[in-house]
Scaffold this active site. Structure first.
Site, short mmCIF file in Angstrom:
data_model
loop_
_atom_site.label_atom_id
_atom_site.label_comp_id
_atom_site.label_asym_id
_atom_site.label_seq_id
_atom_site.Cartn_x
_atom_site.Cartn_y
_atom_site.Cartn_z
N GLU A 282 0.82 -1.22 0.00
CA GLU A 282 0.00 0.00 0.00
C GLU A 282 0.85 1.27 0.00
O GLU A 282 0.47 2.28 0.57
CB GLU A 282 -0.99 0.01 1.18
CG GLU A 282 -1.86 -1.22 1.28
CD GLU A 282 -2.53 -1.59 -0.03
OE1 GLU A 282 -2.74 -0.72 -0.88
OE2 GLU A 282 -2.84 -2.79 -0.21
N GLY A 283 1.98 1.21 -0.66
CA GLY A 283 2.86 2.36 -0.80
C GLY A 283 4.01 2.28 0.18
O GLY A 283 3.81 2.34 1.40
#
Length: 589
Positions: free
Chosen positions: A442-443
């Protein structure tokens, strides 16, 4: 031997005493969010996490997931699917979903407190409902009425689950390179073809149907991220009423063999002309996908927080029980053959670091989740815009900081066990392995740092930073006698000065932003926690609970003396500029 007990007292202290959430819910017109009900919800959530999920954590890690190469089916570890059925039957799946879609309509911040418990109890299991929540958010904001009726309602009810299909073998965070294709069908649907990797919960045995939200390109799409659309692609095709038809042309090709979260199925998904429906506007898929991504980033921050707290709980219990040597000041427990290791300064350094980052991080994370409630239930456009700004600002900070701190704290907690921390029977090495992924998916931390410094600070004129510094200034004005005032004011001033300096440097040096971003994010995070520790100490003293007050004040002192000085190191690194990073020719590495 690794256990979990939900820290309900501290959760309630943060939500209701420090953040004053009960008043916030009343101001936002939550009709069913009175304190008695919310206390009952949190207490029942704790029972589910402790008694149903936590006992499956170690066994799920040992067993892992099973992939049938012939059929593509995935079987989760023993007990996982049954735990999901209990979760759904008890109504937990739709806790914060709107009542219009079959949810209970409770505040998102309450659901996020439960999310912390779930992830501390069993991070792998918690990954399955995580992306269902993101799918709900995307469909809630961008789905048409038919899509909401057929797909959203079933996901909220827990009958189906959702996924987020972004990454492909040749591209990770650079979505402009993705190649998955969406060809129009005569009936208005699309044929989706391509391969997606690292898909959490892409296949499992929890539900009969899985709803994939897939990024793909239309035939006439422009290049880059401006040519990406988002599609609903169910595992089992459905008719207009949502009734199942035949299996869709989507299949799990394999599952990843990972260092951690082994009970979570991380899948390679192959789409071979699978039937799907466009969500929102063509070539505007990232708008809807960012809804899912930002939801997932907050969720992963809570994963980090849960891991910190569980690691701390077990290390603390061990440190109070394990006997080794005597205290430097003399026998602290003369009736025992040796003193518990909690008497030793360096063990206390590790434990207090975990405690300070867990309890301070909880304030910061819950502050962010309250912004979600403010966005969804704001009474005016101005309030909504303000909440969106603060949520956008806090999201990269909590995602990156809490997950990096999870790595630091699971290391410290494992270290408290000595050699016992390295072996499986104590469960500490699993927490350390599980924590590692949280900084990546998620980044990555680097992506969060660039987002904070670029889009959320320099491009907004420092709106979020100035708002947070405003909180600090208000505290200082209202509490002139606080022992933490000088350090708090100094750190806020440093944060403001560094922000201006980076902006000036970026005008002449293209690498200034990239070289400063990581250090800027953590400088920001440590200043934010300084505020929350000063505020927690104040509220604890005012509560009249002497034991709580002593605990918070002493931990705040540790934070200000031992952890907040890290900002000086980050500031020095930022001020050194990009030269030492960029001067060396790549051939010399």
């Amino acid at each position: 031997m690794n256990t979990y007990k939900a820290p309900l007292k501290d959760m309630k202290f943060v939500l209701f005493d420090v953040l004053n959430a009960e008043k916030a819910y009343a101001d936002l017109n939550f009709a069913n969010a009175d304190r008695e009900l919310l206390d009952a919800v949190l207490e029942e959530a704790a029972k589910f996490a402790e008694s149903v999920l936590a006992p499956l954590n170690g066994s799920g890690d040992e067993e892992g997931c099973h992939h049938d190469q012939t059929t593509g089916a995935v079987r989760t570890p023993a007990g996982f699917a049954e735990a999901y059925r209990q979760f759904v039957d008890a109504g937990w799946n739709g806790l914060s979903a709107p009542e219009a879609f079959g949810g209970q309509g409770l505040p998102e911040s309450i659901a996020c407190a439960f999310k912390e418990m779930i992830d501390a109890a069993n991070l792998s299991w918690g990954a399955y409902p995580l992306l269902s929540h993101g799918a709900v958010e995307a469909l809630k904001h961008y789905g048409d009425s038919w899509q909401q009726q057929v797909f959203l309602n079933n996901i909220v009810a827990g009958r189906w689950t959702g996924t987020m299909c972004l990454t492909e073998p040749h591209c990770g965070s650079d979505l402009g390179l993705l190649k998955t294709r969406a060809a129009p069908n005569a009936d208005g649907t699309y044929a989706i073809t391509g391969t997606k990797i690292f898909i959490t919960g892409g296949e499992h045995d929890f539900t009969d149907n899985i709803i994939h939200l897939v990024l793909a390109r239309l035939p006439d799409a422009p290049p880059g991220v401006k040519g990406i659309s988002l599609f609903i692609v169910p595992k089992i095709d459905v008719d207009a009423d949502g009734s199942p038809l035949q299996p869709n042309a989507v299949r799990c090709g394999s599952i990843e063999h990972k260092m951690g979260i082994k009970g979570s199925a991380t899948c390679v998904m192959n789409f071979d002309g699978a039937r799907g429906w466009l969500i929102g506007e063509a070539n505007r898929g990232l708008n809807a996908m960012f809804i899912m991504m930002n939801s997932a980033r907050i969720a992963v921050a809570l994963q980090g927080l849960g891991l910190i707290d569980r690691a701390y709980q077990n290390a603390l219990a061990y440190a109070k029980d394990r006997l080794q040597m005597r205290a430097a000041t003399g026998a602290a427990f003369p009736e025992k053959p040796a003193d518990p290791i909690i008497v030793h300064p360096d063990v206390r350094r590790m434990l207090l670091t975990c405690k300070a980052l867990a309890e301070g991080g909880r304030c910061l994370a819950y502050q962010a989740t309250l912004q979600i409630d403010r966005v969804d239930h704001a009474l005016t456009a101005e309030e909504k815009a303000d909440a969106e700004m603060m949520l956008g600002f806090l999201t990269p900070i909590v995602k990156a900081a809490l997950t990096e701190w999870a790595n630091e704290c699971t290391y410290h907690a494992l270290q408290c066990f000595g050699g016992h921390g390295y072996v499986r029977e104590w469960g500490m090495e699993q927490l350390a392995r599980d924590a590692r992924i949280t900084t990546i998916y998620e980044g990555t931390t680097q992506i969060q740092a660039l987002d904070l410094l670029g889009r959320k600070t320099l491009h907004t004129g420092g709106a979020g930073m100035k708002r947070f510094i405003g909180q600090i200034e208000a505290f200082c004005c209202a509490n002139p006698d606080s022992e933490f005032l000088p350090a708090l004011q100094s750190s806020a001033r440093l944060w403001s000065e560094i922000s201006v300096e980076i902006g000036a440097a970026a005008k002449d040096d293209p690498d200034a932003l990239g070289s400063a971003a990581f250090d800027y994010l953590f400088l920001s995070a440590y200043v934010c926690l300084a505020y929350w520790w000063a505020e927690m100490a104040r509220v604890a003293v005012a509560s009249g609970d002497a034991e709580l007050a002593r605990s918070k004040i002493e931990t705040a002192r540790f934070y200000f003396e031992r952890i907040l000085p890290r900002t000086l190191q980050h500031a020095a690194a930022i001020r050194s500029g990009s030269r030492s990073l960029m001067a060396m020719d790549s051939a010399l590495f």
